[in-house]
Scaffold this active site. Structure first.
Site, PDB file in Angstrom:
ATOM      1  CB  VAL A  30      28.375  69.304  49.684  1.00 56.83           C
ATOM      2  CG1 VAL A  30      28.027  70.695  50.153  1.00 56.83           C
ATOM      3  CG2 VAL A  30      29.576  68.775  50.433  1.00 56.83           C
ATOM      4  CB  CYS A  31      22.755  69.538  48.899  1.00 59.68           C
ATOM      5  SG  CYS A  31      21.945  69.228  50.482  1.00 59.68           S
ATOM      6  CB  ALA A  32      21.342  74.318  49.715  1.00 58.14           C
TER       7      ALA A  32
ATOM      8  N   GLY B 118      21.723  69.913  53.368  1.00 59.23           N
ATOM      9  CA  GLY B 118      22.020  68.566  53.839  1.00 59.23           C
ATOM     10  C   GLY B 118      20.964  67.547  53.451  1.00 59.23           C
TER      11      GLY B 118
ATOM     12  CB  THR C 252      26.915  75.189  50.577  1.00 57.58           C
ATOM     13  OG1 THR C 252      25.574  75.263  50.123  1.00 57.58           O
ATOM     14  CG2 THR C 252      27.680  74.169  49.774  1.00 57.58           C
TER      15      THR C 252
END
Length: 192
Positions: free
Chosen positions: A66-68, A70, A94
């Site tokens: 997961v990141c901000a 994708g 996220t």
């Protein structure tokens, strides 16, 4: 051996959250602003150190990177695939998770912390500021326009290679390291 990465929607990930090991590859500062429940923070620039622990974790449960948005989690999935480790990425990251109204958690003591901008936003600000500075300074000192040209070249290279040197540099700034997680403890926890 390489493995193909899959992508999970927020609905799919939310339904399977209990059976996944969630790895948030954002900077510690970004992670502190809110992360998926149960997520472990392993910044993308330190992913190589975590490969043995991630291999162990992947043998017990599926990995969800997961990141901000994708982008970084897709890079993490590709790096893990090169090591033969299967991982999925969260479509929309996220940001998409929050837009769906799903729960995010913050580390203890982070409630009053000033939010850190997403890395993509920091890169846009830094790149735009440098280009503008080069153009404005170039009116007085023509050689200063090379700054703008260098940033433009870096952005083209970044797009072609799907990497970002500026993000790597920005990730090392103190506000992106604030509340840094203890990577050793995270890795020990993943080894189970």
């Amino acid at each position: 051996m390489t493995t193909t990465a899959t992508a999970l929607t927020t609905d799919e990930a939310a339904a399977r959250l209990d059976e996944l090991t969630v790895i948030d590859v954002r900077t510690p500062g970004e992670y502190a602003t809110g992360h998926l429940p149960g997520a472990h923070n392993i910044p993308l620039d330190r992913l190589g150190e975590a490969v043995p622990a991630l291999r162990d974790a992947a043998e017990r449960a599926g990995l969800l990177m997961v990141c901000a948005s994708g982008n970084r989690s897709a890079q993490a999935c590709a790096a893990l695939a090169e090591q033969g480790i299967a991982a999925a990425t969260l479509t929309g990251g996220t940001n998409g998770w929050v837009q769906q109204g799903l729960e995010v958690r913050r580390p203890e003591g982070a409630d009053g912390a000033r939010p850190v901008w997403a890395m993509e936003r920091q890169v846009r600000l830094a790149a735009g500021s440098l280009v503008l500075t080069g153009l404005l300074a170039g009116r007085r000192w023509p050689a200063a326009r090379l700054l703008s040209a260098g940033v433009a070249g870096g952005l083209v290279f970044s797009a072609l290679t799907d990497t970002c040197g500026m993000a790597r540099v920005l990730a090392k700034l103190p506000y992106n390291r604030a509340g840094a997680t203890d990577l050793s403890a995270t890795l020990a926890d993943l080894k189970g």
